[in-house]
Design an enzyme around this catalytic site. Structure first.
Site, mmCIF file in Angstrom:
data_model
loop_
_atom_site.group_PDB
_atom_site.id
_atom_site.type_symbol
_atom_site.label_atom_id
_atom_site.label_comp_id
_atom_site.label_asym_id
_atom_site.label_seq_id
_atom_site.Cartn_x
_atom_site.Cartn_y
_atom_site.Cartn_z
ATOM 1 N N LEU A 8 0.853 -1.133 -0.015
ATOM 2 C CA LEU A 8 0.161 0.037 0.049
ATOM 3 C C LEU A 8 0.853 1.470 -0.105
ATOM 4 C CD1 LEU A 8 -2.657 -1.162 2.650
ATOM 5 C CD2 LEU A 8 -2.823 -1.068 0.053
ATOM 6 N N GLY A 9 1.737 1.249 -0.901
ATOM 7 C CA GLY A 9 2.691 2.548 -0.976
ATOM 8 C C GLY A 9 2.114 3.635 -1.912
ATOM 9 N N MET A 11 1.745 3.553 -5.171
ATOM 10 C CA MET A 11 0.728 3.153 -6.194
ATOM 11 C C MET A 11 -0.518 2.135 -5.641
ATOM 12 S SD MET A 11 1.988 3.963 -9.474
ATOM 13 C CE MET A 11 1.889 2.526 -10.571
ATOM 14 N N LYS A 173 6.374 -2.784 -20.275
ATOM 15 C CA LYS A 173 6.622 -1.700 -19.384
ATOM 16 C C LYS A 173 7.948 -1.460 -19.203
ATOM 17 C CE LYS A 173 5.268 1.005 -15.809
ATOM 18 N NZ LYS A 173 6.632 1.425 -14.945
ATOM 19 N N GLU A 180 10.463 6.499 -21.815
ATOM 20 C CA GLU A 180 10.451 7.881 -20.569
ATOM 21 C C GLU A 180 11.648 8.259 -20.712
ATOM 22 O OE1 GLU A 180 9.859 7.197 -16.460
ATOM 23 O OE2 GLU A 180 7.935 6.531 -17.161
ATOM 24 N N TYR A 181 12.537 7.644 -20.289
ATOM 25 C CA TYR A 181 13.928 8.115 -20.182
ATOM 26 C C TYR A 181 14.414 9.091 -21.460
ATOM 27 C CZ TYR A 181 15.273 5.029 -16.334
ATOM 28 O OH TYR A 181 15.328 4.014 -15.125
#
Length: 301
Positions: A8-9, A11, A173, A180-181
């Protein structure tokens, strides 16, 4: 539908909240009791242990593991797999290496438990915007859990898909994060050049804002950059050290092994590594972008 959520961090907690808002039932567990209490306050059913979580679910069960890749994911998946039965579903939604995923799927499925790997993108904005879900595993199992994926995605018919067998979700992913980088590096270098030119005295927040409308380089990353520059035009106090989560490294290694040239992504990874031993405005732009979309910590200066 009913789901067990482990982790439950940033995300996992937000995903739990989004599922609850869509009318699903979630049994939630985390080593941090305060995190469990927060999810319970949102409407989830709390679990005090992995065993407690599994026993509270109705068979056939679905359990989503949302913990960091590496030892934490391996240990958690192994422990949960021993508690599940035939026809239950175990989902790894973290950023695991796709090669580890293939091995885990083989091990888990020997007992008849199904395994899905879900590459999950959305960061701290997923709660309101929805999550992009790249799903690997058996298509029939994906179909069974479709209402959960539809609730987490930006819309029922977009932002999620079954992309192939086990490992495919995490592979997709991995490539997503590599791209993304490269995008982030291009923005950071452009703004660094603008900031360096003192002849024109560029207003960086203004330029970022106008690029957001009608420009071919407009994007959500640019939106976040414009927001960050509006808040702090000189990025004062932002350290230039930029971390990497590991998926960029995996992608570069896979590109080399596959003889696929990915020079932009490779150089963007090297620039992140170099940022830890050098100082530049561009690296500070990278740091605030990561904070804006993922809530990642910023090194202070």
């Amino acid at each position: 539908m009913e789901l067990g959520m482990i982790g439950l961090g940033r995300m996992g907690a937000a995903m739990t909240k989004r599922l609850l808002a869509a009318g699903h039932t979630v049994v939630a567990y985390d080593q941090d009791k305060a995190a469990v209490a927060r999810s319970v306050a949102d409407g989830a059913t709390g679990a005090v242990s992995l065993d407690s979580l599994v026993t509270q679910l109705t068979t056939p069960r679905a359990v989503w593991v949302m913990v960091p890749a590496g030892d934490a994911a391996s240990t958690t998946i192994e422990r949960v797999a021993r508690l599940l039965k035939s026809d239950d579903v175990l989902i790894d939604g973290g950023n695991s290496n796709f090669r580890d995923t293939i091995q885990r799927a083989f091990s888990v499925q020997k007992s008849g438990t199904h395994f899905l790997d879900v590459g999950t993108s959305g960061g701290i904005w997923g709660l309101t915007e929805g999550y992009c879900l790249m799903i690997g595993g058996d298509e029939a199992v994906v179909k069974r859990l479709q209402p959960l994926f539809e609730a987490l995605a930006p819309a029922r018919n977009r932002g999620w898909a079954h992309v192939g067998p086990n490992g495919a979700g995490h592979f997709a992913k991995m490539v997503h994060n590599g791209i993304e980088y490269g995008l982030m590096q291009a923005y950071s270098e452009g703004f660094a050049l603008l900031e360096k030119n003192k002849d024109f005295n560029f207003d960086l927040p203004k330029i970022a804002e106008i690029w957001r409308h009608g420009s071919v380089v407009r994007s959500w990353l640019l939106d976040l950059t414009a927001e960050a520059l509006a808040e702090n035009p000189t990025l004062k106090g932002i350290g230039p050290s930029v971390a990497d989560s590991g998926e960029g490294r995996w992608m570069v290694a896979e590109a080399i092994a596959s003889d696929v040239p990915c020079p932009v992504i490779t150089l963007s990874l090297l620039e992140r590594i170099r940022s830890r031993v050098s100082d530049s405005f561009g690296n500070r732009v990278l740091a605030v972008m990561r904070n804006k979309f993922g809530g990642h910590a910023i090194a202070k200066q």
